[in-house]
Scaffold this active site. Structure first.
Site, short mmCIF file in Angstrom:
data_model
loop_
_atom_site.label_atom_id
_atom_site.label_comp_id
_atom_site.label_asym_id
_atom_site.label_seq_id
_atom_site.Cartn_x
_atom_site.Cartn_y
_atom_site.Cartn_z
CG ASP A 32 39.90 38.81 -5.88
OD1 ASP A 32 39.59 37.61 -5.73
OD2 ASP A 32 39.27 39.59 -6.61
CB VAL A 46 37.03 49.63 -6.24
CG1 VAL A 46 37.51 48.67 -5.14
CG2 VAL A 46 36.25 48.86 -7.30
CB ALA A 98 44.58 46.74 -8.53
NE ARG A 99 42.70 43.60 -14.45
CZ ARG A 99 41.49 43.75 -13.95
NH1 ARG A 99 41.29 43.68 -12.62
NH2 ARG A 99 40.44 43.97 -14.75
CD GLU A 121 43.61 36.40 -12.45
OE1 GLU A 121 42.58 36.55 -13.15
OE2 GLU A 121 43.92 37.20 -11.54
CG HIS A 136 40.34 38.06 -10.81
ND1 HIS A 136 41.13 38.39 -11.88
CD2 HIS A 136 39.60 39.17 -10.56
CE1 HIS A 136 40.89 39.63 -12.25
NE2 HIS A 136 39.95 40.13 -11.46
#
Length: 312
Positions: free
Chosen positions: A248, A143, A224-225, A253, A281
Site C-alpha cells: 500500500d 495499527v 508502513a512506509r 507516490e 496508499h
C-alpha cells in the site's frame, strides 16, 4: 489557547463553533504570534519559529514526516502529538492485502473475467492457507495491534516486534518481542505485516538478507512506509514466485495537489508481477467522510486534553 490549524477550512470553522473560547489562526502566522499549539503535518520554519510560546506540535495523522522530524531536532522544547484516527481503516486494508495476496485473488479475478476457471484447479503460485501457521507483525502500535487481532482470529499464531520491548511477553493476542528477535521470527513466518513508523532505525529494515529468511511460501504486506523495505531486494525476491506481497506504500507516490496519473510507483515493474497486490496508499481511507469526521473528533479530543493541562 492559540492554534494554527492545517486541517482545512471546514474543520477550523467547526472547531471555532464548538470551542468558542479557543482562538485560532489559520495559514501564515500573524505578527506577534503567541500560539502554544501548532496543528500541522509539515510545518515550515516560519510556523515553528513565529511563536515563542509554542510548546506542542500536533501532527494531524499517524507518523512524523522526515522533514518535520529534522526541523524538530533543534527544538527539544516542542512536544509532538499524532492522531491515530486512521488506525482502523489501515488495519482493515492490511488484512485485506494479506488475504488477497495469500489466496491470489487478483489473478483469479482476472481469469474469471475472461471465463477462465483454471485457478480453481491449478492455483496460481504462490497460493497458500494461513490457519495454523505463524505471523509476525512488525510495529505494535495502534495499527499493529488491530492487525494482530485480525490475524489471530484467522487462527494464526501471532508474534509482534515492538520497539522498546526488552524481552518476550504476551498480551493474550500476540507474543511481543524486541527488535533483535526479528531474524529468528522471519524464519518461521508465513505472514509478515509491516506497520512500523519510518525512522533511522527502520529505514531499510527489510533487505535482501531478511527476505531470504522467509520460508516458501510467504506473504509480505507493507502498510508502513516504502523505505522500510529495500526496493530492489523485494523485487528480486518476488521474481522467484515463492513470495506474495501486498503493498500500500511506494517509493514514488502522487501527491494530493499534483498529477494523479502517469506516475510510476517504483523504478521496478512490480505491476507486471502476478504475485503482488498493488494499492495506491489508501490504507487510511482519509478521503471518506466518516474518516474525516473521526479525524476532527480525535483532534478535538487532543486539543481539549492540551487545553486542560495548560489551564486554558
Amino acid at each position: 489557547m492559540h492554534g494554527v490549524a492545517s486541517v482545512g477550512e471546514r474543520a477550523v470553522a467547526r472547531l471555532r463553533r464548538e470551542r468558542p473560547h479557543w482562538r485560532f489562526t489559520d495559514g501564515a502566522p500573524p505578527a506577534g504570534a503567541r500560539y502554544s499549539v501548532l496543528v500541522a503535518g509539515r510545518p515550515d520554519e516560519a510556523l515553528l519559529s513565529a511563536s515563542p510560546a509554542l510548546r506542542t506540535l500536533v501532527v494531524p495523522f499517524a507518523g512524523i514526516p522526515a522533514q518535520t522530524a529534522e526541523r524538530l531536532a533543534d527544538r527539544p522544547g516542542i512536544a509532538v502529538r499524532t492522531l491515530h484516527h486512521t488506525a482502523g481503516p489501515t488495519a482493515e486494508l492490511a488484512l485485506g492485502l494479506v488475504l488477497a495476496a495469500a489466496r491470489a485473488l487478483v489473478p483469479a479475478d482476472r481469469a474469471m473475467r475472461d471465463g477462465d476457471w483454471t485457478p480453481r484447479f491449478v492455483p496460481p503460485e504462490p497460493t497458500m492457507v494461513l490457519a495454523g501457521h505463524t505471523a509476525t507483525v512488525v510495529g505494535y502500535g495502534e495499527v499493529g495491534r488491530r492487525v494482530a487481532r485480525g490475524l489471530a482470529a484467522l487462527d494464526l499464531r501471532v508474534n509482534a516486534i515492538r520497539a522498546g520491548a526488552r524481552g518476550t511477553s504476551g498480551d493474550g493476542v500476540a507474543l511481543i518481542h524486541p527488535p533483535r528477535r526479528l531474524p529468528e521470527l522471519l524464519r518461521r513466518s508465513r505472514v509478515v505485516v509491516l506497520a512500523v513508523p519510518l525512522s533511522a532505525r527502520t529505514t531499510g529494515l527489510i533487505g535482501a538478507n531478511e527476505l531470504a529468511l522467509l520460508p516458501d511460501p510467504a506473504v509480505l504486506v507493507n502498510v508502513a512506509r516504502a523505505a522500510v523495505v529495500d526496493e530492489s531486494a523485494l523485487y528480486q525476491r518476488l521474481l522467484t514466485g515463492k513470495l506474495a506481497a501486498g503493498l500500500d506504500v511506494w517509493w514514488s507516490e502522487a501527491s494530493g495537489d499534483g498529477p494523479r496519473t502517469g506516475i510510476a510507483a517504483s523504478r521496478f515493474p512490480f505491476h507486471e508481477l502476478p504475485n503482488v497486490v498493488l494499492s495506491p496508499h489508501r490504507g487510511g481511507a482519509f478521503s471518506l467522510p466518516e474518516v474525516q469526521r473521526a479525524r476532527l473528533t480525535e483532534l478535538t479530543r487532543v486539543l481539549d486534553d492540551l487545553s486542560v493541562h495548560s489551564g486554558e
